[in-house]
Design a protein around this motif. Structure first.
Motif, PDB file in Angstrom:
ATOM      1  N   ARG A 136      -0.703  49.706 -35.156  1.00 20.43           N
ATOM      2  CA  ARG A 136       0.318  50.135 -36.116  1.00 20.43           C
ATOM      3  C   ARG A 136       1.193  51.237 -35.510  1.00 20.43           C
ATOM      4  O   ARG A 136       0.719  52.087 -34.777  1.00 20.43           O
ATOM      5  N   GLY A 137       2.461  51.168 -35.822  1.00 20.08           N
ATOM      6  CA  GLY A 137       3.391  52.185 -35.351  1.00 20.08           C
ATOM      7  C   GLY A 137       3.976  51.901 -33.971  1.00 20.08           C
ATOM      8  O   GLY A 137       4.865  52.605 -33.528  1.00 20.08           O
ATOM      9  N   ARG A 138       3.489  50.871 -33.302  1.00 25.20           N
ATOM     10  CA  ARG A 138       4.037  50.523 -31.990  1.00 25.20           C
ATOM     11  C   ARG A 138       5.329  49.749 -32.180  1.00 25.20           C
ATOM     12  O   ARG A 138       5.461  48.955 -33.101  1.00 25.20           O
ATOM     13  N   GLU A 139       6.274  49.998 -31.295  1.00 24.06           N
ATOM     14  CA  GLU A 139       7.560  49.314 -31.371  1.00 24.06           C
ATOM     15  C   GLU A 139       7.727  48.429 -30.156  1.00 24.06           C
ATOM     16  O   GLU A 139       7.456  48.840 -29.022  1.00 24.06           O
ATOM     17  N   LEU A 140       8.194  47.215 -30.386  1.00 19.65           N
ATOM     18  CA  LEU A 140       8.403  46.276 -29.299  1.00 19.65           C
ATOM     19  C   LEU A 140       9.384  46.841 -28.274  1.00 19.65           C
ATOM     20  O   LEU A 140       9.179  46.686 -27.069  1.00 19.65           O
ATOM     21  N   SER A 141      10.421  47.513 -28.735  1.00 22.25           N
ATOM     22  CA  SER A 141      11.413  48.074 -27.804  1.00 22.25           C
ATOM     23  C   SER A 141      10.768  49.066 -26.848  1.00 22.25           C
ATOM     24  O   SER A 141      11.080  49.090 -25.647  1.00 22.25           O
ATOM     25  N   ASP A 142       9.844  49.884 -27.339  1.00 22.31           N
ATOM     26  CA  ASP A 142       9.158  50.855 -26.489  1.00 22.31           C
ATOM     27  C   ASP A 142       8.243  50.167 -25.491  1.00 22.31           C
ATOM     28  O   ASP A 142       8.177  50.558 -24.322  1.00 22.31           O
ATOM     29  N   GLU A 143       7.549  49.140 -25.944  1.00 29.02           N
ATOM     30  CA  GLU A 143       6.647  48.408 -25.044  1.00 29.02           C
ATOM     31  C   GLU A 143       7.438  47.682 -23.956  1.00 29.02           C
ATOM     32  O   GLU A 143       7.032  47.660 -22.787  1.00 29.02           O
ATOM     33  N   LEU A 144       8.572  47.083 -24.322  1.00 30.20           N
ATOM     34  CA  LEU A 144       9.417  46.422 -23.323  1.00 30.20           C
ATOM     35  C   LEU A 144      10.005  47.437 -22.345  1.00 30.20           C
ATOM     36  O   LEU A 144      10.125  47.153 -21.146  1.00 30.20           O
ATOM     37  N   ALA A 145      10.350  48.612 -22.840  1.00 27.93           N
ATOM     38  CA  ALA A 145      10.859  49.663 -21.954  1.00 27.93           C
ATOM     39  C   ALA A 145       9.790  50.104 -20.960  1.00 27.93           C
ATOM     40  O   ALA A 145      10.101  50.408 -19.798  1.00 27.93           O
ATOM     41  N   ASP A 146       8.522  50.134 -21.387  1.00 26.93           N
ATOM     42  CA  ASP A 146       7.429  50.451 -20.454  1.00 26.93           C
ATOM     43  C   ASP A 146       7.353  49.419 -19.332  1.00 26.93           C
ATOM     44  O   ASP A 146       7.157  49.762 -18.166  1.00 26.93           O
ATOM     45  N   VAL A 147       7.496  48.142 -19.683  1.00 32.54           N
ATOM     46  CA  VAL A 147       7.478  47.078 -18.681  1.00 32.54           C
ATOM     47  C   VAL A 147       8.647  47.262 -17.718  1.00 32.54           C
ATOM     48  O   VAL A 147       8.476  47.202 -16.492  1.00 32.54           O
ATOM     49  N   LEU A 148       9.829  47.501 -18.267  1.00 33.54           N
ATOM     50  CA  LEU A 148      11.019  47.678 -17.430  1.00 33.54           C
ATOM     51  C   LEU A 148      10.868  48.884 -16.505  1.00 33.54           C
ATOM     52  O   LEU A 148      11.230  48.827 -15.332  1.00 33.54           O
ATOM     53  N   TRP A 149      10.318  49.961 -17.026  1.00 30.60           N
ATOM     54  CA  TRP A 149      10.108  51.180 -16.233  1.00 30.60           C
ATOM     55  C   TRP A 149       9.299  50.884 -14.977  1.00 30.60           C
ATOM     56  O   TRP A 149       9.697  51.236 -13.865  1.00 30.60           O
ATOM     57  N   VAL A 150       8.166  50.225 -15.150  1.00 35.09           N
ATOM     58  CA  VAL A 150       7.294  49.945 -14.003  1.00 35.09           C
ATOM     59  C   VAL A 150       7.957  48.941 -13.072  1.00 35.09           C
ATOM     60  O   VAL A 150       7.863  49.060 -11.846  1.00 35.09           O
ATOM     61  N   LEU A 151       8.667  47.980 -13.627  1.00 37.20           N
ATOM     62  CA  LEU A 151       9.391  47.017 -12.803  1.00 37.20           C
ATOM     63  C   LEU A 151      10.444  47.734 -11.951  1.00 37.20           C
ATOM     64  O   LEU A 151      10.604  47.434 -10.757  1.00 37.20           O
ATOM     65  N   LEU A 152      11.142  48.685 -12.552  1.00 35.62           N
ATOM     66  CA  LEU A 152      12.135  49.467 -11.804  1.00 35.62           C
ATOM     67  C   LEU A 152      11.464  50.285 -10.714  1.00 35.62           C
ATOM     68  O   LEU A 152      11.998  50.410  -9.604  1.00 35.62           O
TER      69      LEU A 152
END
Length: 120
Positions: free
Chosen positions: A68-84
């Motif tokens: 609860r309270g997790r946002e898809l946008s934040d989780e996708l940003a985490d993926v993008l961060w590590v990919l970058l």
């Protein structure tokens, strides 16, 4: 404000700007990059978190208290961060890589999807 809405008057980051922003943060705040292998493991973990949230938001699984309270946008940003991070470490300009990849797909798939009866 919707989580997908940009702050008023602000342009979205280009891929190159995002890579530079991550690099600057890593060198000033993060001290140094994790090893490429560690970042690959982190990327796998982050993609798993996206999958977990997607299965609850759009699939048939119910939410657990820890979800609860997790946002898809934040989780996708985490993926993008590590990919970058991985792109920076390996000297890859992701903007150029994406353009080249799209050209490959345009040649390979020019008619493939249009002629696929399952997609009609």
């Amino acid at each position: 404000m919707n989580e997908n809405t940009l702050q008023e008057g602000r342009e979205p980051l280009s891929i190159r700007e995002a890579q530079q922003m991550v690099d600057n943060w890593i060198k000033t705040t993060g001290v140094r990059y994790f090893s490429e292998l560690t970042n690959m493991a982190i990327l796998t973990e982050e993609v798993g978190e996206v999958a977990r949230l997607m299965s609850r938001l759009y699939g048939d699984q119910s939410f657990k208290g820890s979800d609860r309270g997790r946002e898809l946008s934040d989780e996708l940003a985490d993926v993008l961060w590590v990919l970058l991070c991985i792109a920076n470490q390996t000297g890859i300009d992701l903007g150029l890589a994406l353009e080249k990849n799209l050209q490959k797909k345009n040649i390979r798939d020019a008619l493939r999807h249009k002629e696929n009866d399952k997609l009609k």
